[in-house]
Motif scaffolding. Sequence first.
Motif, mmCIF file in Angstrom:
data_model
loop_
_atom_site.group_PDB
_atom_site.id
_atom_site.type_symbol
_atom_site.label_atom_id
_atom_site.label_comp_id
_atom_site.label_asym_id
_atom_site.label_seq_id
_atom_site.Cartn_x
_atom_site.Cartn_y
_atom_site.Cartn_z
ATOM 1 N N ALA A 336 0.817 -1.217 0.000
ATOM 2 C CA ALA A 336 0.000 0.000 0.000
ATOM 3 C C ALA A 336 0.849 1.264 0.000
ATOM 4 O O ALA A 336 0.428 2.305 0.504
ATOM 5 N N THR A 338 3.725 4.122 -1.922
ATOM 6 C CA THR A 338 3.723 5.036 -3.061
ATOM 7 C C THR A 338 4.159 4.314 -4.326
ATOM 8 O O THR A 338 3.603 4.516 -5.407
ATOM 9 N N SER A 341 1.649 2.075 -6.139
ATOM 10 C CA SER A 341 0.583 2.842 -6.795
ATOM 11 C C SER A 341 1.081 3.376 -8.139
ATOM 12 O O SER A 341 0.326 3.425 -9.115
ATOM 13 N N SER B 170 7.035 15.057 -1.479
ATOM 14 C CA SER B 170 6.164 13.999 -1.996
ATOM 15 C C SER B 170 6.343 13.849 -3.504
ATOM 16 O O SER B 170 6.288 12.746 -4.038
ATOM 17 N N THR B 262 0.652 9.870 -9.460
ATOM 18 C CA THR B 262 -0.111 9.012 -8.549
ATOM 19 C C THR B 262 0.704 8.665 -7.317
ATOM 20 O O THR B 262 0.193 8.706 -6.181
ATOM 21 N N ALA B 263 1.962 8.321 -7.512
ATOM 22 C CA ALA B 263 2.814 7.999 -6.373
ATOM 23 C C ALA B 263 3.014 9.231 -5.484
ATOM 24 O O ALA B 263 3.024 9.118 -4.249
ATOM 25 N N ASN B 265 0.909 11.702 -5.084
ATOM 26 C CA ASN B 265 -0.345 11.893 -4.337
ATOM 27 C C ASN B 265 -0.452 10.911 -3.185
ATOM 28 O O ASN B 265 -0.904 11.247 -2.089
ATOM 29 N N LYS B 266 -0.020 9.688 -3.438
ATOM 30 C CA LYS B 266 -0.060 8.685 -2.382
ATOM 31 C C LYS B 266 0.873 9.094 -1.246
ATOM 32 O O LYS B 266 0.534 8.945 -0.067
ATOM 33 N N SER B 269 -0.875 11.615 0.831
ATOM 34 C CA SER B 269 -1.930 11.082 1.695
ATOM 35 C C SER B 269 -1.339 10.292 2.854
ATOM 36 O O SER B 269 -1.857 10.322 3.962
ATOM 37 N N LEU B 270 -0.213 9.635 2.626
ATOM 38 C CA LEU B 270 0.443 8.915 3.724
ATOM 39 C C LEU B 270 1.005 9.897 4.744
ATOM 40 O O LEU B 270 0.970 9.658 5.949
#
Lengths: 370, 273
Positions: A336, A338, A341, B170, B262-263, B265-266, B269-270
């Motif tokens: 789960a 980065t 994804s 990020s 996408t990574a 953004n992830k 969020s983490l």
Amino acid sequence: MAGCYSLSKVGLAAPHSVASAHARLCYSAKISSCRVRHPTRKNRLFTDQRKPSPCCAGATQSAETKRVFNQPQADPVSESETDEDLPQQMNLSALPDRIGFIGAGQMGEALIRGFCKSGVSSVEQISASVRRFDRQQALSAMGLRVYGDALEGGAADLAANSEIIFLGVKPQYLDSILDALKPHILPSHLIISIAAGIRVASLEAALPEGTRVMRVMPNTPCLIGQAASAYVLGTHATDDDAQKTYALMSSVGLALSVEERMMDAVTGLSGSGPAYVFMMIEALADGAVAAGLPRDKAMALAAQTVAGAARMIFEASPDGSITHPGVLKDKVASPAGTTISGIAELENSGLRGALIRAVRASAKRSEELG
Amino acid sequence: MPSQIDGRKVGFVGAGAMAEALARGFLDKKVIEAGDIWCCDPSKARMDVFADFGCSNVKNAAEISQQVDVIFISVKPQYVGVVIKEMKPHLTSKHILVSIAAGIPLSVMKDAAGDDKRIIRVMPNTPCLVGEVASAMCLGGRASEEDGKVVKTLFSAVGFCCVVEEKLLSAVTGLSGSGPAYVFIMIEALADGGVKAGLPRDIAQQLAAQTVFGSAKMVLQTGKHPGQLKDMVTSPAGTTIAGVHELEKAGVRAAFMNAVTTAANKADSLASI
């Protein structure tokens, strides 16, 4: 015996075989134990499994290499070979042959610089026959002996003063060069062609019967000493010829022995591959800019990320073997996280299939042109 | 050989694989000398590894702070705050605290160390292990530009490091943090293409990896735009432009952009969890 030539210079005992000498040449690239299987005529298909970190070719000795040298070396070749401990600081063993370049444009010059930098040859041993005056001057300034236009006597002079002759002219000029060269070729000559798309059979047909020929396909990063090259033995080429070719091309990157029928595939992969990588780097940087990074930092990080990841394939394993990219990918994709994804996006878009099609399309075009 | 960081001494709290790669890189590129490197780790085996290449060992983080000027916090992310807190009584304003833990913000370091300390957060990536890191750092607390330069000098012994604002980390994660995985996929797929075209697997794999490495190095060393370099290698009606066409048809560029965003953004969020 082939292979003994290099060792007296570094004070080592004569090898039992060409293969051991081969290993020493690989050690001289200053990197870890090499699992090179010598490219003999019998096992021509066998490739150099672990070329000593081509990434380090020409680079200063890294901490990793120092660490590996401190460890007992695994026997790089067959079990029947014995391999003495090698001195830690070892310069590349120089070939005794004089090397002549017919045509020395960007690629030829990059090869010359690579040969000299690695120690496999030196400017005193290298000459060139080039047509253009500015090239003659540039090469002369490097310290080479320079002959004039190959079609106006240069080929004869060069051939008389070289044991290894590199053909570095563009394919369209090759016919007339070979015509000019043919009368001056001796059985002692080794001809190495880097002309793209020109087959061994064509070279041999244009030269005296029995001429020893090697065909090499380098790629663009040869210009910075990081080529991915494949080479093919001609009909009469010997093990010693193959070994010398390997030693020379290893000084500018990775060098692998292949069968000629594989050369279109090589073109599709390592020949055209750089363009795909340039596109990838640009697109990664674009993504980072979309995420907020300034362009210059995005570009630098993108290029360095690609370089570093590729290097891991060669250096992630302490025993010097190649690590499968899938294994490395799994290691960096935490649950789960980065990375997974990002991976999902690539798989959703069919990136893998696109790259396979790209290599195929390029290989097919190479076949059509051949 | 003169120290490239003005004689400052460096310590590693946590002597794992990343710390070892950094230390070896510093020594190999002669940024500092072995005598100027300390480490501490619960595992004696790990401390022995460092001792093997000439570095000194101490028992714990508190002792390290007495010996060195630049302290790398190279423990697992969940222990960063704990370790800094343990060192706090021994930290002075001269120390530069550098964390290489993914996802641990400057605020955590500041809370543990106090407001008056120089703190730097670095986002490295996996190829640090082979001396080819792509990293970015951000400055916090009392860390000055000069401090940033010191850390940059150190990291350039193992690859690339630039300075960014913390909010961009990020994006860095999405690109260089996760990027290696995208490259591994690309290398595998290129090799598959080579195999499909008739190459044995081992040849295809090596040619693929070296092609990717050499091409990336060309971008880095020539300083030319990758689009320019691509143009230079695509001759009219040639083999390369045929391959390029396939990639454009498949929308590969968008795929890479999507992966990075996408990574990133992830990562965002983490970070806000």
